[in-house]
Design an enzyme around this catalytic site. Structure first.
Site, PDB file in Angstrom:
ATOM      1  N   MET A   1      45.040  47.608  58.213  1.00 30.59           N
ATOM      2  CA  MET A   1      44.975  46.385  58.999  1.00 30.59           C
ATOM      3  C   MET A   1      46.372  45.976  59.466  1.00 30.59           C
ATOM      4  O   MET A   1      47.370  46.493  59.007  1.00 30.59           O
ATOM      5  CB  MET A   1      44.290  45.309  58.192  1.00 30.59           C
ATOM      6  CG  MET A   1      42.808  45.633  58.061  1.00 30.59           C
ATOM      7  SD  MET A   1      41.914  44.380  57.190  1.00 30.59           S
ATOM      8  CE  MET A   1      42.490  44.628  55.565  1.00 30.59           C
TER       9      MET A   1
ATOM     10  N   ARG B   1      51.258  45.576  43.682  1.00 24.57           N
ATOM     11  CA  ARG B   1      49.853  45.835  43.361  1.00 24.57           C
ATOM     12  C   ARG B   1      49.822  46.990  42.389  1.00 24.57           C
ATOM     13  O   ARG B   1      50.835  47.693  42.230  1.00 24.57           O
ATOM     14  CB  ARG B   1      49.069  46.187  44.620  1.00 24.57           C
ATOM     15  CG  ARG B   1      49.617  47.417  45.305  1.00 24.57           C
ATOM     16  CD  ARG B   1      48.895  47.729  46.601  1.00 24.57           C
ATOM     17  NE  ARG B   1      49.689  48.639  47.395  1.00 24.57           N
ATOM     18  CZ  ARG B   1      49.590  48.790  48.705  1.00 24.57           C
ATOM     19  NH1 ARG B   1      48.752  48.062  49.383  1.00 24.57           N
ATOM     20  NH2 ARG B   1      50.335  49.659  49.340  1.00 24.57           N
TER      21      ARG B   1
ATOM     22  N   LYS C   1      46.913  41.113  47.778  1.00 26.43           N
ATOM     23  CA  LYS C   1      48.277  40.767  48.156  1.00 26.43           C
ATOM     24  C   LYS C   1      48.542  39.305  47.872  1.00 26.43           C
ATOM     25  O   LYS C   1      49.556  38.944  47.267  1.00 26.43           O
ATOM     26  CB  LYS C   1      48.462  41.066  49.656  1.00 26.43           C
ATOM     27  CG  LYS C   1      49.893  41.189  50.081  1.00 26.43           C
ATOM     28  CD  LYS C   1      49.992  41.515  51.576  1.00 26.43           C
ATOM     29  CE  LYS C   1      49.589  42.938  51.894  1.00 26.43           C
ATOM     30  NZ  LYS C   1      49.418  43.169  53.346  1.00 26.43           N
TER      31      LYS C   1
ATOM     32  N   ARG D   1      50.023  38.499  57.472  1.00 25.33           N
ATOM     33  CA  ARG D   1      49.668  39.769  56.831  1.00 25.33           C
ATOM     34  C   ARG D   1      48.228  39.753  56.355  1.00 25.33           C
ATOM     35  O   ARG D   1      47.748  38.758  55.848  1.00 25.33           O
ATOM     36  CB  ARG D   1      50.585  40.011  55.622  1.00 25.33           C
ATOM     37  CG  ARG D   1      52.016  39.588  55.851  1.00 25.33           C
ATOM     38  CD  ARG D   1      52.827  39.581  54.584  1.00 25.33           C
ATOM     39  NE  ARG D   1      52.945  40.904  53.972  1.00 25.33           N
ATOM     40  CZ  ARG D   1      53.489  41.117  52.790  1.00 25.33           C
ATOM     41  NH1 ARG D   1      53.930  40.095  52.065  1.00 25.33           N
ATOM     42  NH2 ARG D   1      53.556  42.331  52.292  1.00 25.33           N
TER      43      ARG D   1
ATOM     44  N   SER E   1      14.283  65.485  28.161  1.00 26.69           N
ATOM     45  CA  SER E   1      15.525  65.540  28.916  1.00 26.69           C
ATOM     46  C   SER E   1      15.199  65.101  30.334  1.00 26.69           C
ATOM     47  O   SER E   1      14.373  65.726  31.010  1.00 26.69           O
ATOM     48  CB  SER E   1      16.087  66.962  28.893  1.00 26.69           C
ATOM     49  OG  SER E   1      17.212  67.018  29.729  1.00 26.69           O
TER      50      SER E   1
ATOM     51  N   TYR F   1      22.324  61.898  24.571  1.00 26.42           N
ATOM     52  CA  TYR F   1      23.377  62.696  25.202  1.00 26.42           C
ATOM     53  C   TYR F   1      23.235  62.730  26.710  1.00 26.42           C
ATOM     54  O   TYR F   1      22.164  62.428  27.247  1.00 26.42           O
ATOM     55  CB  TYR F   1      23.375  64.130  24.647  1.00 26.42           C
ATOM     56  CG  TYR F   1      22.176  64.952  25.058  1.00 26.42           C
ATOM     57  CD1 TYR F   1      22.172  65.664  26.253  1.00 26.42           C
ATOM     58  CD2 TYR F   1      21.041  65.033  24.247  1.00 26.42           C
ATOM     59  CE1 TYR F   1      21.084  66.416  26.635  1.00 26.42           C
ATOM     60  CE2 TYR F   1      19.947  65.788  24.614  1.00 26.42           C
ATOM     61  CZ  TYR F   1      19.964  66.477  25.813  1.00 26.42           C
ATOM     62  OH  TYR F   1      18.873  67.209  26.194  1.00 26.42           O
TER      63      TYR F   1
ATOM     64  N   CYS G   1      19.896  65.606  32.188  1.00 27.10           N
ATOM     65  CA  CYS G   1      20.551  66.854  32.590  1.00 27.10           C
ATOM     66  C   CYS G   1      20.680  66.975  34.101  1.00 27.10           C
ATOM     67  O   CYS G   1      20.913  68.040  34.628  1.00 27.10           O
ATOM     68  CB  CYS G   1      19.828  68.055  32.006  1.00 27.10           C
ATOM     69  SG  CYS G   1      18.140  68.200  32.579  1.00 27.10           S
TER      70      CYS G   1
ATOM     71  N   HIS H   1      51.758  57.777  55.008  1.00 28.66           N
ATOM     72  CA  HIS H   1      50.306  57.580  55.004  1.00 28.66           C
ATOM     73  C   HIS H   1      49.587  58.776  54.384  1.00 28.66           C
ATOM     74  O   HIS H   1      48.734  58.627  53.512  1.00 28.66           O
ATOM     75  CB  HIS H   1      49.831  57.359  56.446  1.00 28.66           C
ATOM     76  CG  HIS H   1      48.352  57.192  56.573  1.00 28.66           C
ATOM     77  ND1 HIS H   1      47.508  58.232  56.887  1.00 28.66           N
ATOM     78  CD2 HIS H   1      47.566  56.117  56.363  1.00 28.66           C
ATOM     79  CE1 HIS H   1      46.274  57.788  56.907  1.00 28.66           C
ATOM     80  NE2 HIS H   1      46.272  56.500  56.591  1.00 28.66           N
TER      81      HIS H   1
ATOM     82  N   GLY I   1      47.560  50.521  55.157  1.00 26.05           N
ATOM     83  CA  GLY I   1      47.820  50.618  56.590  1.00 26.05           C
ATOM     84  C   GLY I   1      46.613  50.438  57.488  1.00 26.05           C
ATOM     85  O   GLY I   1      46.668  50.732  58.668  1.00 26.05           O
TER      86      GLY I   1
END
Ligand code: ADP
Ligand code: MG
Ligand code: MG
Length: 898
Positions: A116, A355, A35, A105, A788, A875, A855, A473, A114
């Site tokens: 804080m 933001r 902020k 703030r 693998s 891969y 894998c 919210h 929301g």
């Protein structure tokens, strides 16, 4: 001189933003919080931002380090900044003429919606309120602001109970015979302020502080205090568990002190929030809501119903036009979709926050593609911009159109967060959590959610609210998580106590649903339906396909999938898999017509009997393999030979054992005996993997024969099968040497028996999942065509955790930051990663071209994919639905590691 500037640099705790100077611009977000940094940036690009200053996150860190003490010198810097602010605005703190008021703030580097507290109108006292009334010629407004301050301050700073204030307000309303807050006249609000001060004194044990600087200091401490409130801690824990490692490393919150502007000065004033593009669909259209004559949280609190910003022009054309221009300025500057808060004071627009806007994966993909088209960003930036894991949202299930059409639609709310959810009703967050933990799918139903509900929201498969708006919210949090949410379904009446909802449908019938009832939510349309509506899997197309194409252009890692059936293989191919990295063969034995042969094999005492049973399994396996080879024609298919310990195939309960005895025509006691003989105290480390093939080579022979026969059959049909035979759980080179010889011999024998003359190209390799195999990878590589990494077992064995019961302590480990995230979800790069790296280096020291992949579950985790790219794997292999995620993550790794 040098000394002085160094000392000054070390202690700078406050950064000013305004016309006088903008000190924060270009400083790290970690220092100023999101902020604070963006207030500075907006100021510097000339947007209308009320001036103020930011106290750094470091100060918050120091505050906690020193046992909740504000660092020395902070208040001096604050004083200085307040003076600058007073000069800039020509107002004075606590003035009886034209007082300066500020908001205090919070604002961490990662937004926590929301979570804080914010205090508005700070700086008012008995004198200043008269000054404000005079300056604004609006007594009512001044006392309204004062009563809000006393209430908010009492709540946030002193933790006073809200209800005492409410009772006092009710008394005043009664006295003036009004029901709405907004109808109380000025003298009523004057009386209310007196009453509030009395409440404050009674509950806090002291007078409401009249010194604005004292108010400010305590408010700053309260914001720091809210950083470690339960709900803030919960939020961070959930985010961290979801893999948001940034949030786990924050040191604290910044505090922003900003001059007040007033959206509550009358009908020419208002306040609003919005996104510069639609966060659900990504459409390039301002998406927001505003409230006339309101302040602060009124829009999100759901007390009054806000209007969409698209209607704003009818109320104030100029302000709406300016807002749309600001949308453009912001997007051009940030080259990103923004989430903003604004206030209009007597027709003049002010920006209070911006933001990067949270959006779901669907919107993220569209916005990225659109912004490339608009020339705001490049293709590469688009690829880097979409969080790979958010692609899950594009791969969300939806309802089957046929089932949808037939669905019993109860009502409609706002389509707050897309997707389809089917579950039973849960009425409180703790209930949702408990029932989810007990294995139920639940939908959390609330009038509106609050930050206290986040754990329950996280546990629910969907969220339904009856009052919240599109920016409430519930909507914001659900969207961030990609969780289905229908908000503001006002036809749903919730009786939390009786645990039921009643819904009045279109025909006017009232229907009741309880905790036992299932409902279906369509977060894409906002519809609420009775019962279970059938869902379907998503498809790849449009912008999503385009983004995938871009990703493929930049990635170097290949992406394979873990699939055990032709259907899964096909789906994975559709999602872009370039092969199968892990085909588990044990699942193929569980179907009703096969398990019986498996069991009789296990029960057999002699090799001959075992071979007889295996012979019956062979055709099933051959057919499965042929189907998979066909679905993956032209792509490699790594088939892992039987891996789990044999007792997993036997029934453990008496009744099932009895039934099995009947089917096989043996005595139940015999099954019990065999089952206990096979019982292992730690099956993870038991008689399994390649150890099985050493003891029972005939199992390996049958499987290899089935693979080879399937490949031959494909070859005859001109299908390009590319099997790779993978031997699991190798810990010593000798195991692989012996088994490789067996596999080769079986291949030869099968080819000869089939009189096949063509060419088969079958690789033989191993799964590296035992630490010792990594340590001796050079020796192992001698007998392997490929490695693998089975990072699930490698993680288990490196940590000594069992994946099956890690749930008992892992949450505590994450909370205490012993491990940053679940190591079974995201590869532990510093520990397990070393073993992987060593395996790669040692393996390739013997065979430079050794093909190496991974894998484990980690193959679909973006951070782990980045790691695999870095250490040079060929891969990664992951579940079919994560293939697109892996493709994007691989491209992001390639682009950012260049
Ligand atoms: P959150 O982080 O919870 O969004 P904010 O610090 O953004 O909290 O404050 C919440 C709301 O309070 C803002 O959206 C805005 O409407 C109001 N607000 C904050 N500061 C001011 C200010 N200086 N002037 C007017 N309104 C403000
Ligand atoms: Mg805000
Ligand atoms: Mg394994």
């Amino acid at each position: 001189m040098a000394k002085k500037s160094q000392a000054a640099k070390a202690v700078k705790m406050v950064y000013y933003f305004g016309k006088k100077k903008t000190e924060g611009k270009g400083h790290p977000k970690a220092l100023l919080g999101g902020k604070g940094l963006n207030l500075a940036e907006m100021t510097s690009i000339g947007l209308p931002v009320p001036p103020g200053f930011t106290i750094t996150t470091e100060v918050c860190g120091d505050y906690y380090k020193s046992g909740k003490q504000l660092p020395k010198g902070l208040m001096d810097e604050v004083h200085e900044a307040v003076e600058t602010l007073e000069q800039e605005l020509g107002k004075k703190f606590g003035d009886n003429d034209n007082p300066l008021l500020v908001s205090v703030r919070s604002g961490a580097a990662v937004s926590m919606p929301g979570m804080m507290n914010t205090i508005l109108n700070l700086g008012l006292n008995d004198v200043a309120v008269e000054g404000l009334a005079k300056a604004t010629k609006n007594e009512r407004f001044a006392f309204d602001a004062y009563r809000r301050l006393i209430n908010m301050y009492g709540d946030v700073v002193m933790g006073l109970p809200h209800h005492s204030f409410e009772e006092a307000f009710d008394k005043i309303k009664k006295k003036y015979k009004v029901t709405e807050d907004t109808d109380v006249p000025a003298e009523g609000l004057r009386e209310l302020c007196e009453a509030y001060k009395a409440v404050y004194k009674k509950d806090a044990g002291e007078d409401f502080p009249q010194d604005p600087i004292k108010q400010l200091q305590l408010a700053i401490e309260a914001v720091f205090g809210s950083w470690n409130a339960d709900r803030a801690i919960s939020y961070r824990r959930i985010e961290a568990a979801k893999g948001n490692s940034e949030i786990a490393n924050l040191i604290g919150t910044a505090v922003n002190v900003q001059a007040m502007v007033y959206g509550n000065m009358g009908d020419d004033s208002g306040t609003g929030v919005g996104f510069t593009r639609d966060p659900n669909t990504g459409q390039n259209k301002f998406y927001g809501e505003f409230l006339i004559n309101a302040q602060g949280e009124d829009v999100v609190a759901g007390i009054r119903t806000p209007q969409p910003v698209s209607e704003m022009g009818k109320w104030d054309k100029a302000a709406h036009k300016e807002l749309m221009e600001i949308k453009k300025t912001l997007e051009t500057h940030y080259k990103e979709m923004q989430d903003i808060e604004f206030t209009i004071e007597k027709g003049k627009l002010f920006m209070l926050q911006t933001r990067t806007g949270k959006r779901n994966g669907i919107a993220a993909v569209k916005i990225a593609c659109d912004m490339v088209k608009e020339g705001l960003i490049t293709e590469k930036e688009a690829v880097l911009r979409v969080p790979a894991s958010d692609l899950t949202h594009c791969l969300l299930p939806s309802f089957k159109p046929t089932a949808r059409n037939a669905a019993d639609v109860l009502c409609r709310g706002l389509n707050a967060s897309p997707g389809a959810a089917v579950g039973k009703l849960a009425f409180t967050a703790p209930e949702a959590r408990e029932r989810h933990e007990a294995g139920e799918e639940v939908i959390l139903v609330r009038r509106e959610t609050s930050p206290e509900d986040v754990e329950g929201m996280s546990a629910a498969c969907g969220i339904l609210t009856s009052t919240g708006g599109a920016t409430s919210h519930a909507a914001v949090v659900a969207r961030g998580w990609g969780k289905c949410c229908v908000a503001g379904a006002s036809d749903v009446h919730i009786n939390e106590k009786a645990k039921k909802i009643t819904v009045t449908d279109a025909e006017g019938n009232t229907r009741t649903f309880t905790a036992k009832d299932t409902i279906s939510l369509d977060g894409t349309t906002g519809e609420v339906m009775a019962g279970e509506v059938e869902t379907q899997e998503p498809k790849l197309s449009g912008d999503f396909a385009k983004l995938m194409q871009w990703a493929d252009k930049y990635r170097t890692l290949k992406i394979r999938t873990n699939a055990d059936s032709p259907a899964d293989s096909k789906r994975a191919r559709d999602f872009g898999a370039e092969g199968i990295g892990l085909c588990r063969t044990e699942h193929m034995f569980f179907e009703a017509d096969r398990i019986i042969h498996m069991r009789s094999m296990i029960l057999a005492d002699t090799e001959a009997d075992r071979r007889a049973a295996l012979k019956k399994l062979l055709p099933f396996q051959r057919k499965d393999f042929e189907g998979i080879f066909k679905a993956m024609a032209g792509c490699p298919v790594t088939v892992r030979l039987l891996d789990p310990p044999l007792h997993e195939f036997l029934p453990h309960e008496a009744a099932a054992q009895k039934q099995m005895a009947e089917e096989l025509d043996v005595k139940p006691a015999e099954i019990k005996k065999r089952s206990s003989a096979l019982h292992e105290s730690n099956p993870m480390l038991g008689h399994r993997g390649c150890r099985l093939s050493i003891t029972y080579p005939e199992i390996l022979e049958m499987q290899v024969q089935a693979i080879v026969e399937a490949a031959i059959s494909c070859a005859k049909k001109k299908i390009d099968a590319q099997p790779e035979i993978m031997i699991p759980l190798v810990g010593t080179a000798a195991e692989l040497q012996i088994l490789r010889e067996k596999v080769e011999a079986t291949i030869e024998k099968t080819v000869a028996a089939k009189k096949f003359e063509g060419k088969l190209n079958i690789l033989i390799g191993t799964m590296i999942e035992i630490p010792r195999a990594c340590l001796t990878a050079d020796e192992v590589a001698e007998y392997a065509d490929f490695f693998s990494f089975g990072t699930n077992d490698l993680t288990q064995m490196t940590f000594g955790y069992s994946r099956d019961d890690v749930g008992g302590f892992l949450p505590d480990y994450i909370e205490h930051k012993i491990v940053p995230v679940d190591p079974f979800q995201s590869l532990d790069q510093s520990g397990v990663g070393q073993l992987v790296e060593m395996g790669v280096t040692k393996g390739r020291s013997k065979k430079t071209k050794l093909k190496i992949g991974i894998c484990g579950e980690h193959g679909g985790d973006p951070a782990s994919v980045g790691f695999c790219n870095k250490v040079g794997l060929d891969y990664v292999s992951c579940s079919p639905f994560r293939v697109p995620i892996a493709r994007l993550a691989a491209a992001q790794a390639a682009l950012s590691q260049k």
